[in-house]
Design a protein around this motif. Structure first.
Motif, PDB file in Angstrom:
ATOM      1  N   GLY A 123      19.759   3.615 -44.657  1.00  0.00           N
ATOM      2  CA  GLY A 123      18.759   2.512 -43.242  1.00  0.00           C
ATOM      3  C   GLY A 123      18.911   3.705 -41.863  1.00  0.00           C
ATOM      4  O   GLY A 123      18.832   4.176 -41.539  1.00  0.00           O
ATOM      5  N   LEU A 124      17.347   2.582 -41.583  1.00  0.00           N
ATOM      6  CA  LEU A 124      16.013   3.643 -40.571  1.00  0.00           C
ATOM      7  C   LEU A 124      16.834   2.650 -39.609  1.00  0.00           C
ATOM      8  O   LEU A 124      17.144   1.112 -39.995  1.00  0.00           O
ATOM      9  CB  LEU A 124      15.265   3.467 -41.325  1.00  0.00           C
ATOM     10  N   ASN A 125      16.856   3.494 -38.394  1.00  0.00           N
ATOM     11  CA  ASN A 125      17.418   2.681 -37.010  1.00  0.00           C
ATOM     12  C   ASN A 125      16.296   2.993 -36.271  1.00  0.00           C
ATOM     13  O   ASN A 125      15.292   3.705 -36.120  1.00  0.00           O
ATOM     14  CB  ASN A 125      18.455   2.618 -36.765  1.00  0.00           C
ATOM     15  N   PHE A 126      16.131   2.509 -35.053  1.00  0.00           N
ATOM     16  CA  PHE A 126      15.560   1.613 -34.213  1.00  0.00           C
ATOM     17  C   PHE A 126      15.438   2.891 -32.985  1.00  0.00           C
ATOM     18  O   PHE A 126      13.760   3.445 -32.724  1.00  0.00           O
ATOM     19  CB  PHE A 126      15.284   0.522 -33.449  1.00  0.00           C
ATOM     20  N   TYR A 127      16.140   3.929 -32.482  1.00  0.00           N
ATOM     21  CA  TYR A 127      16.329   4.350 -31.336  1.00  0.00           C
ATOM     22  C   TYR A 127      17.519   5.468 -31.643  1.00  0.00           C
ATOM     23  O   TYR A 127      17.561   6.317 -30.482  1.00  0.00           O
ATOM     24  CB  TYR A 127      16.453   3.321 -30.747  1.00  0.00           C
ATOM     25  N   GLY A 128      17.407   5.675 -32.593  1.00  0.00           N
ATOM     26  CA  GLY A 128      18.473   7.578 -33.209  1.00  0.00           C
ATOM     27  C   GLY A 128      20.004   7.193 -33.345  1.00  0.00           C
ATOM     28  O   GLY A 128      19.543   6.360 -33.482  1.00  0.00           O
ATOM     29  N   ASN A 129      20.009   8.247 -34.023  1.00  0.00           N
ATOM     30  CA  ASN A 129      20.983   8.147 -34.727  1.00  0.00           C
ATOM     31  C   ASN A 129      22.506   7.743 -34.017  1.00  0.00           C
ATOM     32  O   ASN A 129      23.352   7.380 -34.464  1.00  0.00           O
ATOM     33  CB  ASN A 129      21.118   9.331 -36.170  1.00  0.00           C
ATOM     34  N   HIS A 130      22.090   8.554 -32.646  1.00  0.00           N
ATOM     35  CA  HIS A 130      23.761   8.221 -31.535  1.00  0.00           C
ATOM     36  C   HIS A 130      23.609   6.916 -31.079  1.00  0.00           C
ATOM     37  O   HIS A 130      24.792   7.011 -30.508  1.00  0.00           O
ATOM     38  CB  HIS A 130      22.456   9.550 -30.626  1.00  0.00           C
ATOM     39  N   THR A 131      22.774   5.853 -31.467  1.00  0.00           N
ATOM     40  CA  THR A 131      22.977   4.600 -30.818  1.00  0.00           C
ATOM     41  C   THR A 131      23.706   4.138 -31.977  1.00  0.00           C
ATOM     42  O   THR A 131      24.164   2.318 -31.503  1.00  0.00           O
ATOM     43  CB  THR A 131      21.443   4.154 -30.707  1.00  0.00           C
ATOM     44  N   ILE A 132      23.738   4.944 -33.513  1.00  0.00           N
ATOM     45  CA  ILE A 132      24.467   3.346 -34.238  1.00  0.00           C
ATOM     46  C   ILE A 132      26.547   3.299 -33.646  1.00  0.00           C
ATOM     47  O   ILE A 132      26.683   2.919 -34.494  1.00  0.00           O
ATOM     48  CB  ILE A 132      24.005   3.837 -35.367  1.00  0.00           C
ATOM     49  N   THR A 133      26.489   5.280 -33.286  1.00  0.00           N
ATOM     50  CA  THR A 133      27.795   4.932 -33.107  1.00  0.00           C
ATOM     51  C   THR A 133      28.571   5.674 -31.711  1.00  0.00           C
ATOM     52  O   THR A 133      27.902   5.875 -31.102  1.00  0.00           O
ATOM     53  CB  THR A 133      28.176   6.191 -34.073  1.00  0.00           C
ATOM     54  N   ASP A 134      29.844   5.246 -31.989  1.00  0.00           N
ATOM     55  CA  ASP A 134      30.405   5.425 -29.757  1.00  0.00           C
ATOM     56  C   ASP A 134      30.703   6.485 -30.480  1.00  0.00           C
ATOM     57  O   ASP A 134      31.521   7.157 -29.484  1.00  0.00           O
ATOM     58  CB  ASP A 134      31.854   4.489 -30.514  1.00  0.00           C
ATOM     59  N   GLU A 135      30.454   7.425 -31.080  1.00  0.00           N
ATOM     60  CA  GLU A 135      31.321   8.599 -31.802  1.00  0.00           C
ATOM     61  C   GLU A 135      29.633   9.813 -30.633  1.00  0.00           C
ATOM     62  O   GLU A 135      29.022   9.890 -30.938  1.00  0.00           O
ATOM     63  CB  GLU A 135      30.801   9.406 -32.648  1.00  0.00           C
ATOM     64  N   THR A 136      30.352  10.484 -29.664  1.00  0.00           N
ATOM     65  CA  THR A 136      29.952  11.001 -28.750  1.00  0.00           C
ATOM     66  C   THR A 136      29.384  12.374 -28.680  1.00  0.00           C
ATOM     67  O   THR A 136      28.521  13.317 -27.941  1.00  0.00           O
ATOM     68  CB  THR A 136      30.514  11.252 -27.014  1.00  0.00           C
ATOM     69  N   ASP A 137      29.846  12.852 -29.809  1.00  0.00           N
ATOM     70  CA  ASP A 137      29.348  14.094 -30.096  1.00  0.00           C
ATOM     71  C   ASP A 137      28.581  14.282 -31.324  1.00  0.00           C
ATOM     72  O   ASP A 137      28.383  15.189 -31.398  1.00  0.00           O
ATOM     73  CB  ASP A 137      30.425  14.861 -30.789  1.00  0.00           C
ATOM     74  N   VAL A 138      27.384  13.651 -31.720  1.00  0.00           N
ATOM     75  CA  VAL A 138      26.539  13.238 -32.974  1.00  0.00           C
ATOM     76  C   VAL A 138      25.645  13.420 -31.700  1.00  0.00           C
ATOM     77  O   VAL A 138      25.075  13.171 -30.365  1.00  0.00           O
ATOM     78  CB  VAL A 138      26.874  12.219 -33.210  1.00  0.00           C
ATOM     79  N   LYS A 139      24.138  14.229 -32.241  1.00  0.00           N
ATOM     80  CA  LYS A 139      23.587  14.738 -31.482  1.00  0.00           C
ATOM     81  C   LYS A 139      22.824  13.611 -31.291  1.00  0.00           C
ATOM     82  O   LYS A 139      22.094  12.384 -31.753  1.00  0.00           O
ATOM     83  CB  LYS A 139      22.426  15.684 -32.637  1.00  0.00           C
ATOM     84  N   LEU A 140      22.118  13.806 -29.706  1.00  0.00           N
ATOM     85  CA  LEU A 140      21.310  13.212 -29.342  1.00  0.00           C
ATOM     86  C   LEU A 140      19.668  13.023 -29.910  1.00  0.00           C
ATOM     87  O   LEU A 140      19.883  14.399 -29.911  1.00  0.00           O
ATOM     88  CB  LEU A 140      21.644  12.752 -27.348  1.00  0.00           C
ATOM     89  N   ASN A 141      18.777  12.290 -29.966  1.00  0.00           N
ATOM     90  CA  ASN A 141      17.715  12.184 -31.076  1.00  0.00           C
ATOM     91  C   ASN A 141      16.476  12.893 -30.157  1.00  0.00           C
ATOM     92  O   ASN A 141      16.511  12.299 -28.827  1.00  0.00           O
ATOM     93  CB  ASN A 141      17.303  10.466 -32.009  1.00  0.00           C
ATOM     94  N   ASP A 142      15.866  13.620 -30.182  1.00  0.00           N
ATOM     95  CA  ASP A 142      14.970  14.032 -29.570  1.00  0.00           C
ATOM     96  C   ASP A 142      13.785  13.636 -29.448  1.00  0.00           C
ATOM     97  O   ASP A 142      12.654  14.382 -28.471  1.00  0.00           O
ATOM     98  CB  ASP A 142      14.846  15.405 -29.516  1.00  0.00           C
ATOM     99  N   HIS A 143      13.117  12.691 -30.695  1.00  0.00           N
ATOM    100  CA  HIS A 143      12.165  12.248 -30.938  1.00  0.00           C
ATOM    101  C   HIS A 143      11.226  11.449 -29.677  1.00  0.00           C
ATOM    102  O   HIS A 143      12.156  10.680 -29.224  1.00  0.00           O
ATOM    103  CB  HIS A 143      11.687  11.634 -32.076  1.00  0.00           C
ATOM    104  N   TRP A 144      10.262  10.785 -29.882  1.00  0.00           N
ATOM    105  CA  TRP A 144       9.711   9.663 -28.721  1.00  0.00           C
ATOM    106  C   TRP A 144       9.866   8.408 -29.422  1.00  0.00           C
ATOM    107  O   TRP A 144      10.607   8.426 -30.666  1.00  0.00           O
ATOM    108  CB  TRP A 144       7.980   9.581 -29.391  1.00  0.00           C
ATOM    109  N   MET A 145      10.243   7.586 -28.575  1.00  0.00           N
ATOM    110  CA  MET A 145      10.956   6.481 -28.644  1.00  0.00           C
ATOM    111  C   MET A 145      10.056   5.773 -27.851  1.00  0.00           C
ATOM    112  O   MET A 145       9.401   5.924 -26.549  1.00  0.00           O
ATOM    113  CB  MET A 145      12.631   6.208 -28.738  1.00  0.00           C
ATOM    114  N   ARG A 146       9.616   4.073 -28.333  1.00  0.00           N
ATOM    115  CA  ARG A 146       9.276   3.000 -27.777  1.00  0.00           C
ATOM    116  C   ARG A 146      10.250   2.934 -26.865  1.00  0.00           C
ATOM    117  O   ARG A 146      11.110   3.442 -26.394  1.00  0.00           O
ATOM    118  CB  ARG A 146       9.365   2.023 -28.425  1.00  0.00           C
ATOM    119  N   ALA A 147       9.662   2.588 -25.664  1.00  0.00           N
ATOM    120  CA  ALA A 147       9.983   1.853 -24.542  1.00  0.00           C
ATOM    121  C   ALA A 147      11.188   1.206 -23.999  1.00  0.00           C
ATOM    122  O   ALA A 147      10.968   0.157 -24.853  1.00  0.00           O
ATOM    123  CB  ALA A 147       9.380   1.343 -22.931  1.00  0.00           C
ATOM    124  N   ASN A 148      12.479   0.928 -23.512  1.00  0.00           N
ATOM    125  CA  ASN A 148      13.174  -0.044 -23.840  1.00  0.00           C
ATOM    126  C   ASN A 148      14.423   0.835 -23.083  1.00  0.00           C
ATOM    127  O   ASN A 148      15.345   1.696 -23.573  1.00  0.00           O
ATOM    128  CB  ASN A 148      13.984   0.238 -25.311  1.00  0.00           C
TER     129      ASN A 148
END
Ligand code: GTR
Length: 413
Positions: A123-148
């Motif tokens: 599935g696609l998500n709205f604000y990056g893969n790091h937002t779907i998990t509580d694991e903090t060592d997942v890569k923080l997304n570096d692309h443009w996102m809608r303001a929120n």
């Protein structure tokens, strides 16, 4: 399209069932030449290609073929993720075959105890893969996102604050415990969700000089194309059973999962969560969000030809039940929420119902629900549907049904 001022004065959305106009839906089982389709072969050879072409040219826009040489790079593997339950991988997909943009990142969780390739939800998500998990060592997304602000997006970029912010929509542990994997992708890796004249994302690979023609891909089509490219990767991953991939999406991303599943028969199961207008809901009902509203608010989502049908829904050669019919005979599940009237729950239900004759013609159990089922009372045959209490969201209740539905269809896995 409307000027912003005229858009602001648009008519109020209709939420009154008695105000739904009378309409006649195009019949998925009658060809453009007026011939009744009476065999599976005629469906596959004649009618299905006709309908697919209509959705390509009039609704979402045609997408290019898969690129020749994509590059897949596994960037991390953790064998004891989620306290040891899961194997976690991150994979970058470079669409051009070179280590440059556009690039999408896959976050993959697989059950650690699996002894053979596993079925997965993607599935696609709205604000990056790091937002779907509580694991903090997942890569923080570096692309443009809608303001929120609430989600921790600052200056259109994800901050550390955004970690885990969408985890309620992705019950990863439950999915793993039930024997499935999960593949997550940020939609904006494929195409940023704003009207940029199609200069960035994967559009830039193909449309760098000019904007797509009126029958060429908008952003929803680009996202769906990206899902198929992710599936190209999954086919190379020995830990995943690429014949058992369920594509799931919420809202605009539910519109996307339906279009991905309709075009790419490799998706074995398709799920639309609260997808509404331009997704599972029938356009002709004009209930809640309409073509008028959606095409003005999000001019980049559909192809330009779709604008022809603003306030002229009856001229559409298709309606959204025919989108569902393109998925036949593969299992399809549509979910609505009581408070999500904007997405027209009844219109979402009716699309499933009016696609059923195609599922029956192809020899499946079909849908079997003539009237809308009770609240929180899922119907699950080859086609599934539920309307649950609550608002526009993805909840544990929704996932419980998707997992049950997948168990039924991916049995033995
Ligand atoms: C709304 C849009 C809906 C739906 C939703 C979402 O603003 O009108 O069609 O796509 O966004 O994606 O959350």
């Amino acid at each position: 399209l409307l000027t912003p001022a005229a858009h602001a004065q648009r008519p109020k959305p209709n939420y009154d069932e008695s105000q739904v106009p009378e309409f006649k839906l195009p019949d998925p089982l009658v060809t453009s030449k007026g011939k009744k389709v009476d065999s599976a072969e005629e469906w596959q050879q004649v009618r299905r290609p006709e309908i697919l072409e209509l959705f390509e040219t009039e609704v979402y826009g045609k997408s290019p073929a898969a690129p020749q040489d994509m590059l897949f790079e596994v960037t991390s593997v953790k064998n004891d993720a989620l306290g040891g339950k899961a194997i976690r991988k991150e994979v970058s997909v470079y669409f051009s075959g070179k280590k440059e943009e556009p690039r999408m990142d896959l976050l993959i969780y697989l059950p650690a105890k699996a002894t053979k390739p596993v079925p997965v939800f993607m599935g696609l998500n709205f604000y990056g893969n790091h937002t779907i998990t509580d694991e903090t060592d997942v890569k923080l997304n570096d692309h443009w996102m809608r303001a929120n602000k609430e989600k921790g997006i600052v200056d259109h970029k994800a901050t550390a604050d955004s970690r885990g912010k969408s985890s309620s929509r992705w019950p990863i542990e439950k999915i793993i415990d039930r024997g499935y994997g999960l593949v997550a992708i940020y939609c904006g890796d494929i195409d940023p969700d704003y009207d940029d004249g199609f200069k960035n994302g994967v559009h830039a690979l193909y449309n760098s000089k000019q904007k797509p023609a009126p029958d060429e891909w908008g952003t929803i089509a680009a996202w769906a194309w990206g899902l198929s490219r992710a599936l190209d990767y999954l086919e190379t991953d020995k830990q995943i059973d690429a014949n058992k991939v369920a594509v799931m999406g919420h809202s605009r991303l539910g519109k996307t999962s339906l279009w991905a599943g309709a075009q790419d028969p490799r998706f074995a199961l398709v799920i639309s969560n609260d997808s509404g207008c331009g997704g599972a809901a029938l356009s002709r009902r004009r209930f809640g969000e309409t073509l008028h509203v959606i095409n003005n608010a999000f001019p980049h989502w559909f192809c330009d030809n779709f604008n022809k049908y603003i306030d002229k829904e009856n001229d559409l050669p298709v309606d959204q039940h025919m989108l569902i019919s393109l998925i036949a005979p593969r299992p399809v599940y549509v979910a609505s929420a009581v408070e999500d009237r904007w997405a027209d729950p009844k219109g979402e239900f009716l699309s499933v119902k009016y696609a059923e004759p195609v599922y029956k013609l192809l020899g499946t159990s079909g849908f079997g629900a003539d009237k809308m089922p009770g609240i929180n009372e899922p119907v699950q045959k080859q086609m599934g549907y539920h309307i649950r209490t609550g608002k526009h969201d993805v909840t544990d209740f929704d996932w419980e049904q998707y997992l049950n539905f997948a168990d039924q269809h991916f049995q033995g896995s």
